[in-house]
Enzyme design. Sequence first.
Site, mmCIF file in Angstrom:
data_model
loop_
_atom_site.group_PDB
_atom_site.id
_atom_site.type_symbol
_atom_site.label_atom_id
_atom_site.label_comp_id
_atom_site.label_asym_id
_atom_site.label_seq_id
_atom_site.Cartn_x
_atom_site.Cartn_y
_atom_site.Cartn_z
ATOM 1 N N HIS A 130 45.674 38.936 26.937
ATOM 2 C CA HIS A 130 45.723 39.948 27.850
ATOM 3 C C HIS A 130 46.623 41.178 27.729
ATOM 4 O O HIS A 130 46.949 42.044 28.529
ATOM 5 C CB HIS A 130 45.664 39.382 29.394
ATOM 6 C CG HIS A 130 44.506 38.759 29.862
ATOM 7 N ND1 HIS A 130 44.309 37.444 29.290
ATOM 8 C CD2 HIS A 130 43.672 38.683 31.021
ATOM 9 C CE1 HIS A 130 43.361 36.952 30.266
ATOM 10 N NE2 HIS A 130 43.038 38.100 30.894
ATOM 11 N N GLU B 265 30.328 40.298 29.010
ATOM 12 C CA GLU B 265 30.796 41.493 28.507
ATOM 13 C C GLU B 265 29.719 42.055 27.490
ATOM 14 O O GLU B 265 29.295 43.296 27.642
ATOM 15 C CB GLU B 265 32.029 41.642 28.020
ATOM 16 C CG GLU B 265 33.385 41.439 28.788
ATOM 17 C CD GLU B 265 33.431 40.099 29.646
ATOM 18 O OE1 GLU B 265 32.648 38.978 29.223
ATOM 19 O OE2 GLU B 265 34.477 39.927 30.267
HETATM 20 C C1 LIG Z 1 35.964 37.242 28.869
HETATM 21 C C2 LIG Z 1 36.401 37.283 29.986
HETATM 22 N N1 LIG Z 1 36.194 38.389 31.136
HETATM 23 C C3 LIG Z 1 36.562 38.544 32.159
HETATM 24 C C4 LIG Z 1 37.889 37.859 32.319
HETATM 25 C C5 LIG Z 1 38.946 37.912 33.494
HETATM 26 N N2 LIG Z 1 38.762 36.923 34.539
HETATM 27 C C6 LIG Z 1 39.673 35.902 34.342
HETATM 28 S S1 LIG Z 1 39.430 34.747 35.508
HETATM 29 C C7 LIG Z 1 37.845 35.411 35.825
HETATM 30 C C8 LIG Z 1 37.009 34.437 36.833
HETATM 31 C C9 LIG Z 1 36.707 33.229 36.473
HETATM 32 O O1 LIG Z 1 35.837 32.596 37.128
HETATM 33 P P1 LIG Z 1 35.699 31.008 37.026
HETATM 34 O O2 LIG Z 1 35.157 30.896 35.616
HETATM 35 O O3 LIG Z 1 34.625 30.676 38.099
HETATM 36 O O4 LIG Z 1 36.857 30.178 37.122
HETATM 37 P P2 LIG Z 1 37.922 30.219 38.204
HETATM 38 O O5 LIG Z 1 38.882 31.278 38.272
HETATM 39 O O6 LIG Z 1 36.964 30.347 39.540
HETATM 40 O O7 LIG Z 1 38.625 28.591 38.128
HETATM 41 C C10 LIG Z 1 37.532 36.571 35.309
HETATM 42 C C11 LIG Z 1 36.673 37.446 35.455
HETATM 43 C C12 LIG Z 1 38.408 36.923 31.163
HETATM 44 N N3 LIG Z 1 39.605 36.357 31.354
HETATM 45 N N4 LIG Z 1 37.687 36.744 30.265
#
Ligand SMILES: Cc1ncc(C[n+]2csc(CCOP(=O)(O)OP(=O)(O)O)c2C)c(N)n1
Lengths: 333, 332
Positions: A136, A67
Amino acid sequence: MSTPNGTPREISWAQAINEALTEEMRRDERIFIIGEDIAEAGTPFKVLSGLVDEFGTERVIDSPISEPGITGIVVGAAMTGMRPVVDIMFGDFITLTMDQMVNQAAKTHYMSGGKLKVPMVMRTTLGATRRSAAQHSQSLHAWFSHVPGLKVVVPSNPYDAKGLLKTAIRDDNPVAFFEDKMLFQAKGNVPEGEYTIPFGVANILREGSDVTLVATSSMVQVAEQAAMMLEEIGLSAEVIDPRTMFPLDKATLIESARKTSRAIIIDEGYERYGVTAELAAVIADGAFYYLDAPVKRMGAMDVPIPFSPVLEDLTVPTPQTVLEAAKTLCGRV
Amino acid sequence: MTESAQSTSQIASVDREQWVHLYEQMLKIRVFETQANQLYLSAKMPGLTHLYSGEEAIAAGVCEALRIDDYITSTHRGHGHCLAKGARLDLMFAELLGKEAGYCRGKGGSMHIADQDTGNLGANAIVGGSAGIATGAAMSAKMRGTDQVAVCFFGEGALGQGLLYEVMNMASLWKFPVIYVCENNLYNEYTHYTETTAGTLVDRAHAFGMETAEVNGQDVREVYVTAMRLVERARAGEGPAFLVCNTYRFFGHHVGDINREYYRSKEEEELWKTERDPLTLLAEWMQAEGITDTAVLDQIEVNVKAEAEAAVEFALNAPYPSLDEVDRHVYA
Ligand SMILES: Cc1ncc(C[n+]2csc(CCOP(=O)(O)OP(=O)(O)O)c2C)c(N)n1
Ligand SMILES: [Mg+2]
């Protein structure tokens, strides 16, 4: 205000936003949008679905989960001839972008003595009751509203969302655009074709004589429902949506409060030090000698948003709590 | 020695009973997630939840190398970490349903489970949001002169967050006992990680002069012995480590992510489920080695399922928080 010419139709908020971006991106090649999961996925809320098909991944850009990085990139791109939009998935994550927005985007024009400008838009969300818990569900639009140099837009219906987003994109300043995630699927009348809505012009949604309900974003529908309930008991409420936090249409708020002599401000941000405090002060200042009661503020309860539905529902104003407050103000209890 | 050669010799030295225990831990997570999905599908769970199914070997293998007083921080996909660190099924389900009996009195929900008694400093719904917390816990352990270790679990998506690099620099500079466990399940939500991530994953840690390892995250044996090694180093004051575990989530990004073909193929999902299921891999190996037999494994399954069913029942019947809970615990 340029006026719509097309025939009326019902479309969702998501479609209205999608249309605004599509029309603007067709009009101006300098516009691109960047964010997490916005291209093929069209955002987790599916608001941008299809945009990438028309404009390609060079203008609808999937970013890493960075971000501050994407906000900073957008500030720099805006300063050098582009007109970018950055998509911050949840309004809670604007905290990560604070330095870029507050110390960079907001101050660049002023610090450069007017030489540089930052024509960018940040689209993000606000609103609770989606059972998404404390990180959220917040409505943090007051944070950006506090900062000189930023403009802040809080639409309440699909028609306004489209017209205001187009204005935001055409504005030469950094604009934060907050959308209630509970309203993405809400439908409303949005005529086909070109129109924009100017910033700083409040919308009087309902005229009344006993009490003014000033409501923002997600709380406009709450105020409207409360107004209908008030009507049933013989109280006439005026409902006003300021539409933009800054610039703020102070005159319309003050004029209405002078007319009705009572005002309630309803906003989903935390109550303390927030939007409700600011708007109440504007009214107290401008309508003091006309008021029959102190201006009442109704915001989100000053607690982190709880997950449990029974608790979460207590934290936001409802038509019922607004009704009760209005009755009290009007001496009906 | 290469990582896998090193692993092979270490695997042989592990007490055989421990593998059976690891199987049970992984199964517990699998069964928990299946039930959680059911609760969502039957509209009994508020909101959404992110399932850990397919990634069990990582949480189980890493937490098996930890003591109860070691710390972990977890993610939005955190049920597995919490359970592996010792959380109870019933109190977990109660939290998922927003009930007062839950780990956070219903106020945290699926993405925020914290349990001080098992060293769980909390699951975090901000991607990368717990990197500072885990590193700070390790710093505190060092300052307080305990030999506790902290583990920071995160998905590969968190590699996009600047905070992670700031704290990794400090952890390495000041030799904090922290292990950064990167669960690379290939996707940041709906986007393949190669579309968001430049360079290689472990090279990020090399830049800070940090000890690194990369393992097959579907093979709990490899995860466990590697975690043991890294935890021992950290405990001995030799500094932090970065552990990449390659893995896959069997379900969608969250329970509502049903139509996934636009970002990953059915064939890919099938391949991982049929050939790289961490439970199957361990079970088959244990049987081939004569460590255990189907009767034992079946009995474990019966027990775990019964425990999970009772836990769900408990959670469904548990009361919601009383309304005056809403503004309690805002301040200490
Ligand atoms: C700072 C932030 N940006 C965006 C999000 C929205 N978001 C939630 S899970 C996710 C993807 C996360 O991917 P990863 O870290 O690979 O974890 P996974 O879900 O694959 O276990 C996103 C973009 C968030 N929760 N926090
Ligand atoms: Mg991932």
